[in-house]
Each structure stands twice: as C-alpha cells, then as structure tokens.
Motif scaffolding. Structure first.
Motif, PDB file in Angstrom:
ATOM      1  N   HIS A 192      16.314  -2.257   2.353  1.00 12.60           N
ATOM      2  CA  HIS A 192      15.929  -3.567   1.878  1.00 12.60           C
ATOM      3  C   HIS A 192      17.111  -4.231   1.195  1.00 12.60           C
ATOM      4  O   HIS A 192      17.822  -3.589   0.419  1.00 12.60           O
ATOM      5  CB  HIS A 192      14.749  -3.420   0.912  1.00 12.60           C
ATOM      6  N   ALA A 193      17.316  -5.517   1.445  1.00 16.22           N
ATOM      7  CA  ALA A 193      18.489  -6.220   0.941  1.00 16.22           C
ATOM      8  C   ALA A 193      18.546  -6.245  -0.582  1.00 16.22           C
ATOM      9  O   ALA A 193      19.637  -6.301  -1.161  1.00 16.22           O
ATOM     10  CB  ALA A 193      18.504  -7.652   1.481  1.00 16.22           C
ATOM     11  N   ASN A 194      17.390  -6.185  -1.237  1.00 14.63           N
ATOM     12  CA  ASN A 194      17.341  -6.333  -2.697  1.00 14.63           C
ATOM     13  C   ASN A 194      17.413  -5.011  -3.454  1.00 14.63           C
ATOM     14  O   ASN A 194      17.480  -5.020  -4.682  1.00 14.63           O
ATOM     15  CB  ASN A 194      16.067  -7.070  -3.104  1.00 14.63           C
ATOM     16  N   TYR A 195      17.383  -3.882  -2.753  1.00 15.45           N
ATOM     17  CA  TYR A 195      17.372  -2.583  -3.423  1.00 15.45           C
ATOM     18  C   TYR A 195      18.408  -1.685  -2.763  1.00 15.45           C
ATOM     19  O   TYR A 195      18.125  -1.018  -1.770  1.00 15.45           O
ATOM     20  CB  TYR A 195      15.987  -1.951  -3.356  1.00 15.45           C
ATOM     21  N   SER A 196      19.589  -1.638  -3.327  1.00 13.20           N
ATOM     22  CA  SER A 196      20.692  -0.944  -2.676  1.00 13.20           C
ATOM     23  C   SER A 196      20.449   0.557  -2.525  1.00 13.20           C
ATOM     24  O   SER A 196      20.830   1.152  -1.505  1.00 13.20           O
ATOM     25  CB  SER A 196      22.000  -1.189  -3.448  1.00 13.20           C
ATOM     26  N   PHE A 197      19.803   1.195  -3.513  1.00 10.08           N
ATOM     27  CA  PHE A 197      19.575   2.631  -3.406  1.00 10.08           C
ATOM     28  C   PHE A 197      18.511   2.949  -2.358  1.00 10.08           C
ATOM     29  O   PHE A 197      18.550   4.003  -1.728  1.00 10.08           O
ATOM     30  CB  PHE A 197      19.165   3.222  -4.758  1.00 10.08           C
ATOM     31  N   LEU A 198      17.555   2.051  -2.166  1.00  8.06           N
ATOM     32  CA  LEU A 198      16.502   2.247  -1.171  1.00  8.06           C
ATOM     33  C   LEU A 198      16.811   1.411   0.067  1.00  8.06           C
ATOM     34  O   LEU A 198      15.948   0.694   0.580  1.00  8.06           O
ATOM     35  CB  LEU A 198      15.136   1.874  -1.755  1.00  8.06           C
ATOM     36  N   ARG A 199      18.015   1.501   0.562  1.00  6.05           N
ATOM     37  CA  ARG A 199      18.445   0.702   1.705  1.00  6.05           C
ATOM     38  C   ARG A 199      18.663   1.626   2.896  1.00  6.05           C
ATOM     39  O   ARG A 199      19.356   2.636   2.793  1.00  6.05           O
ATOM     40  CB  ARG A 199      19.722  -0.067   1.358  1.00  6.05           C
ATOM     41  N   PHE A 200      18.060   1.253   4.035  1.00  4.87           N
ATOM     42  CA  PHE A 200      18.109   2.081   5.229  1.00  4.87           C
ATOM     43  C   PHE A 200      18.895   1.379   6.342  1.00  4.87           C
ATOM     44  O   PHE A 200      18.823   0.152   6.469  1.00  4.87           O
ATOM     45  CB  PHE A 200      16.692   2.378   5.749  1.00  4.87           C
ATOM     46  N   PRO A 201      19.589   2.119   7.180  1.00  5.61           N
ATOM     47  CA  PRO A 201      20.321   1.515   8.302  1.00  5.61           C
ATOM     48  C   PRO A 201      19.426   1.358   9.530  1.00  5.61           C
ATOM     49  O   PRO A 201      19.444   2.177  10.454  1.00  5.61           O
ATOM     50  CB  PRO A 201      21.451   2.520   8.552  1.00  5.61           C
ATOM     51  N   ILE A 202      18.630   0.292   9.566  1.00  2.32           N
ATOM     52  CA  ILE A 202      17.674   0.119  10.666  1.00  2.32           C
ATOM     53  C   ILE A 202      18.027  -1.031  11.608  1.00  2.32           C
ATOM     54  O   ILE A 202      17.390  -1.183  12.642  1.00  2.32           O
ATOM     55  CB  ILE A 202      16.229  -0.066  10.140  1.00  2.32           C
ATOM     56  N   ASP A 203      19.013  -1.848  11.241  1.00  4.30           N
ATOM     57  CA  ASP A 203      19.507  -2.875  12.162  1.00  4.30           C
ATOM     58  C   ASP A 203      20.684  -2.262  12.903  1.00  4.30           C
ATOM     59  O   ASP A 203      21.798  -2.176  12.381  1.00  4.30           O
ATOM     60  CB  ASP A 203      19.922  -4.130  11.392  1.00  4.30           C
ATOM     61  N   LEU A 204      20.431  -1.822  14.112  1.00 10.65           N
ATOM     62  CA  LEU A 204      21.388  -0.981  14.826  1.00 10.65           C
ATOM     63  C   LEU A 204      22.107  -1.744  15.931  1.00 10.65           C
ATOM     64  O   LEU A 204      21.810  -2.902  16.215  1.00 10.65           O
ATOM     65  CB  LEU A 204      20.679   0.241  15.410  1.00 10.65           C
ATOM     66  N   MET A 205      23.044  -1.037  16.555  1.00  4.76           N
ATOM     67  CA  MET A 205      23.816  -1.596  17.640  1.00  4.76           C
ATOM     68  C   MET A 205      24.332  -0.450  18.494  1.00  4.76           C
ATOM     69  O   MET A 205      24.710   0.606  17.976  1.00  4.76           O
ATOM     70  CB  MET A 205      24.986  -2.404  17.072  1.00  4.76           C
ATOM     71  N   VAL A 234      23.799  -3.863  22.907  1.00  3.00           N
ATOM     72  CA  VAL A 234      22.405  -3.944  22.466  1.00  3.00           C
ATOM     73  C   VAL A 234      22.399  -3.994  20.947  1.00  3.00           C
ATOM     74  O   VAL A 234      22.981  -3.117  20.292  1.00  3.00           O
ATOM     75  CB  VAL A 234      21.572  -2.738  22.955  1.00  3.00           C
ATOM     76  N   ILE A 235      21.764  -4.999  20.392  1.00  2.00           N
ATOM     77  CA  ILE A 235      21.797  -5.169  18.940  1.00  2.00           C
ATOM     78  C   ILE A 235      20.471  -5.755  18.468  1.00  2.00           C
ATOM     79  O   ILE A 235      19.765  -6.416  19.220  1.00  2.00           O
ATOM     80  CB  ILE A 235      22.984  -6.096  18.542  1.00  2.00           C
ATOM     81  N   GLY A 236      20.125  -5.487  17.218  1.00  2.00           N
ATOM     82  CA  GLY A 236      18.902  -6.049  16.655  1.00  2.00           C
ATOM     83  C   GLY A 236      18.319  -5.171  15.570  1.00  2.00           C
ATOM     84  O   GLY A 236      18.921  -4.190  15.135  1.00  2.00           O
ATOM     85  N   ASP A 237      17.126  -5.541  15.142  1.00  2.00           N
ATOM     86  CA  ASP A 237      16.376  -4.751  14.173  1.00  2.00           C
ATOM     87  C   ASP A 237      15.583  -3.711  14.956  1.00  2.00           C
ATOM     88  O   ASP A 237      14.510  -4.000  15.474  1.00  2.00           O
ATOM     89  CB  ASP A 237      15.451  -5.679  13.363  1.00  2.00           C
ATOM     90  N   PHE A 238      16.126  -2.500  15.038  1.00  2.00           N
ATOM     91  CA  PHE A 238      15.488  -1.438  15.808  1.00  2.00           C
ATOM     92  C   PHE A 238      14.267  -0.867  15.089  1.00  2.00           C
ATOM     93  O   PHE A 238      13.487  -0.145  15.687  1.00  2.00           O
ATOM     94  CB  PHE A 238      16.475  -0.303  16.056  1.00  2.00           C
ATOM     95  N   ASN A 239      14.128  -1.159  13.797  1.00  2.00           N
ATOM     96  CA  ASN A 239      13.106  -0.489  12.983  1.00  2.00           C
ATOM     97  C   ASN A 239      13.161   1.023  13.210  1.00  2.00           C
ATOM     98  O   ASN A 239      12.144   1.702  13.330  1.00  2.00           O
ATOM     99  CB  ASN A 239      11.714  -1.044  13.296  1.00  2.00           C
ATOM    100  N   ASN A 240      14.382   1.500  13.245  1.00  2.00           N
ATOM    101  CA  ASN A 240      14.639   2.912  13.526  1.00  2.00           C
ATOM    102  C   ASN A 240      15.996   3.264  12.945  1.00  2.00           C
ATOM    103  O   ASN A 240      16.783   2.373  12.610  1.00  2.00           O
ATOM    104  CB  ASN A 240      14.646   3.142  15.043  1.00  2.00           C
ATOM    105  N   VAL A 241      16.267   4.529  12.797  1.00  2.00           N
ATOM    106  CA  VAL A 241      17.575   4.980  12.321  1.00  2.00           C
ATOM    107  C   VAL A 241      18.290   5.710  13.449  1.00  2.00           C
ATOM    108  O   VAL A 241      17.663   6.249  14.360  1.00  2.00           O
ATOM    109  CB  VAL A 241      17.437   5.896  11.085  1.00  2.00           C
ATOM    110  N   ALA A 242      19.607   5.729  13.372  1.00  2.00           N
ATOM    111  CA  ALA A 242      20.415   6.243  14.473  1.00  2.00           C
ATOM    112  C   ALA A 242      20.193   7.727  14.728  1.00  2.00           C
ATOM    113  O   ALA A 242      20.439   8.207  15.838  1.00  2.00           O
ATOM    114  CB  ALA A 242      21.889   5.970  14.197  1.00  2.00           C
ATOM    115  N   TRP A 243      19.754   8.492  13.705  1.00  2.00           N
ATOM    116  CA  TRP A 243      19.622   9.945  13.864  1.00  2.00           C
ATOM    117  C   TRP A 243      18.213  10.371  14.279  1.00  2.00           C
ATOM    118  O   TRP A 243      17.960  11.563  14.407  1.00  2.00           O
ATOM    119  CB  TRP A 243      20.002  10.645  12.562  1.00  2.00           C
ATOM    120  N   SER A 244      17.311   9.439  14.492  1.00  2.00           N
ATOM    121  CA  SER A 244      15.957   9.823  14.894  1.00  2.00           C
ATOM    122  C   SER A 244      15.943  10.304  16.343  1.00  2.00           C
ATOM    123  O   SER A 244      16.873  10.036  17.115  1.00  2.00           O
ATOM    124  CB  SER A 244      14.992   8.644  14.748  1.00  2.00           C
ATOM    125  N   LYS A 245      14.877  10.987  16.711  1.00  2.00           N
ATOM    126  CA  LYS A 245      14.759  11.519  18.070  1.00  2.00           C
ATOM    127  C   LYS A 245      14.751  10.403  19.106  1.00  2.00           C
ATOM    128  O   LYS A 245      15.423  10.499  20.140  1.00  2.00           O
ATOM    129  CB  LYS A 245      13.482  12.351  18.187  1.00  2.00           C
TER     130      LYS A 245
END
Length: 361
Positions: free
Chosen positions: A275-288, A239-250
């Motif tokens: 966000h691809a353009n802001y490395s410090f404000l980058r979140f892991p939301i495309d999960l697998m 399962v892969i895609g843009d989850f719009n979620n992070v792995a540690w969420s409930k």
C-alpha cells in the motif's frame, strides 16, 4: 515471556506453511504477499528468543526459526542486487531508442486527477497505462491526448477499467476478456519511429482477498491465459500491470515459464507498490515481465499521487540481435503445462462476485 516467544514462533511457522497448502482460497494465498514482512517477523522472533536461552527447548525453537529465515531469504535474495545476474543497461548500434513507460493503478475513487497528470508531465513516458480508470478518469485524461495521440480505452465502473496512452504509433490493439466479461486485458502492437516493433500487454486480474474474490482462480486463470497468448507472439513482448500477485508465487512462476518471459526484478529490487501509504506493509504486486530481446535500463516506483498504489516507471530498449538474456528464460515442463491448463479452466468456470458499478463506501 516463553509463552509469548512460542506464540510468535508458531505464528511464523503457520504463515510460512499456509502458501504451501494447495488451495485457491484467499486464506491460503494471502500469506504469499507478505513473505518480506513474514521474514522480518521471524527474524525479530529469533532475536527476541536470545533473552530466553536458559529454557530447555530453546535450541530447538531457535534452530527451527533459523531454518525458516533461510527458507524465506533464499527466495527473497533473488530480488535484490546481491543476486548475481548478467545485466545489460547500455544500448548498442542495433538497439532501439530508449522507451519509457509508466504503469499505475490510479484507484477509481481517487479524484486528484491533476496529481497524476502532473506526474506524467514530469516523467514524460512514451507510454502509460492506467488501471481502475473509469469514465471520470477518462474525461480527466483527455488533456493528455494531444501529447499521447494513440490510445486504447476500456472504460468500466467496476474498478477494472484500463486506459493505454502512447506517443508511439499503435498499429493495432485488442481488448481480451480471457476469463470473465468484466476483467479486460489490453494487447497493443506498437511500432517505434526508429522501426522497432513490440507488443504491449496491460493486465489487472482480481485479487484473492476477504473483501473481493474468495479464491485466486480467476486471477491465476487470467494470468496464465495471457501467458499462453504471449508464448505464440514472435515480436518482443512487455507485460505490465497490477497482477495482484507477487513474483515468487506459484502462479507467477507458472506465468513466467509458460510465457517464456523474464522477471526484471531478479537481481534488481522488489519494487514494492501497495500500500502506498504504509511503507512497512508494502507488497510488490504491480509486476512486469518481458521477452529476452527487451533490456531494462531502469525499473523503480515513482512518487505518490493519491492512489493506494505507487506507480511503476520503466525505461528499456529493444535489441533483436543481442542474445545475452536467452539463458534467463525458463520453460514449463509437461506437468506444469497441464497444471496451467487446469488453472485456466478453473478460472473460466469461477463466477466472480463483482458488481458492474462499484461505488465508494
């Protein structure tokens, strides 16, 4: 200076507490995304506090900040190489050939089609998934159809279109609309040339945010509907895609337990994409997530191509006889299953605020 220090410490406390409040509104869910940045912020505040050591309450605040750092770090360290897991990266005689896949939220209004096409040519995936792909993107990607003769297309103009292309034979494929008739998921049954079968799911639920959905109900309902479907499949699953979620969420934890899948980021890396353009404000939301008979050799982000997301690249193999990953599967208990059912019901009932055709402002 003391007032600034207390304000920073208070903000760190608030951002830590918000995700623990059982509300689906975006104001409580958005802090889930920034756990990495929140921890860095608290560490900065802790270091800043050493300049105020002579204040009578200094020890209490510093001790509280140290507890917050430990709280966040205990979760985050799981997504680094410092967290020990048994990892198998070498295929054996019973394994499939290596399979490469790219998952990319291309950003519907990104017109730099050739950059993505060149990225595909450069990395030569066996499969690739695009999200937010509309009619214009479908037309642009036709140049790849000779190389990728198998495809499943869900062309939408609402930023939730999806296109799946494969060099490997697709035996059958289906579009699911689990929680809304404008939020698709792709299920594709794939058979490799060396005789291995697996099931691919591509997903892209809507995010809770001030500019999109006010709550996480549809996102969570969609994710858990996929998990429920996956649990009943006996083949290897990815399962892969843009989850719009992070792995540690409930809801991600519930997804993993309900589906009996494994998070490959554990013991590896965050693999942050947005966000691809802001490395410090980058979140892991495309999960697998994957089943125990799929083994990940490589998981990483690729170069920018004009989207607000970085693409995810994964190389894996299938081994039906290797049981080394079985102990990494966690299963939902009865209370968690009941909670997941309730979240699915709430997701179906929720009425999204999406337009059928979304145009760039």
């Amino acid at each position: 200076m003391w007032e600034i220090y207390i304000s920073l410490a208070s903000l760190g406390i608030i951002l830590t507490i918000l995700p623990k409040i059982p509300s689906s509104h975006w104001t409580f869910r958005v802090a889930d995304f920034g756990k990495i940045q929140i921890n860095y912020f608290i560490i900065f505040t802790f270091i800043f506090g050493f300049g105020l050591y002579n204040h009578e309450f200094w020890w209490y605040v510093q001790a509280l900040l140290l507890l917050l750092i430990a709280y966040h770090s205990i979760t985050l360290i799981k997504y680094t190489r410092f967290f020990p897991i048994k990892s198998i990266k070498t295929s054996g005689k019973n394994s499939s050939n290596l399979i490469k896949i790219i998952s990319a939220n291309i950003y519907q209004f990104n017109k730099d089609y050739n950059r993505f096409i060149n990225l595909v040519h450069k990395h030569q995936p066996d499969l690739f998934l695009t999200m937010e792909s509309n009619g214009d993107w479908e037309n642009a990607l036709k140049v790849l159809e000779n190389e990728y003769p198998f495809h499943h297309k869900v062309t939408l103009e609402n930023t939730y279109g999806m296109h799946f292309y494969s060099k490997i034979k697709i035996e059958k494929s289906t579009t699911h609309f689990f929680i809304a008739d404008d939020i698709p998921s792709i299920e594709a049954h794939v058979q490799t040339e060396d005789g291995f079968e697996f099931v691919f799911f591509g997903i892209h639920p809507p995010p809770p945010s001030p500019t999109e959905e006010k709550t996480s109900k549809e996102r969570d309902g969609d994710l858990l509907s996929v998990a429920k479907r996956v649990k009943d499949i006996e083949k290897p699953v990815l399962v892969i895609g843009d989850f719009n979620n992070v792995a540690w969420s409930k809801s991600s934890s519930l997804f993993r337990k309900l589906s009996h899948l494994i998070d490959p980021r554990v013991g590896r890396a965050f693999v942050s994409t947005f966000h691809a353009n802001y490395s410090f404000l980058r979140f892991p939301i495309d999960l697998m997530f994957h089943s125990a008979d799929i083994f990940i050799k490589e998981l990483k982000t690729l170069e920018k191509f004009g989207s607000d997301h970085l693409p995810v690249f994964c190389e894996f193999f299938i081994d039906l006889e290797n049981r080394e990953q079985k102990d990494r599967i966690e299963k939902a208990d009865s209370a968690e299953k009941s909670e997941a059912k309730q979240m699915i019901r709430e997701g179906i009932k929720e009425e999204g605020e999406r337009e059928r055709v979304v145009t760039e402002d």
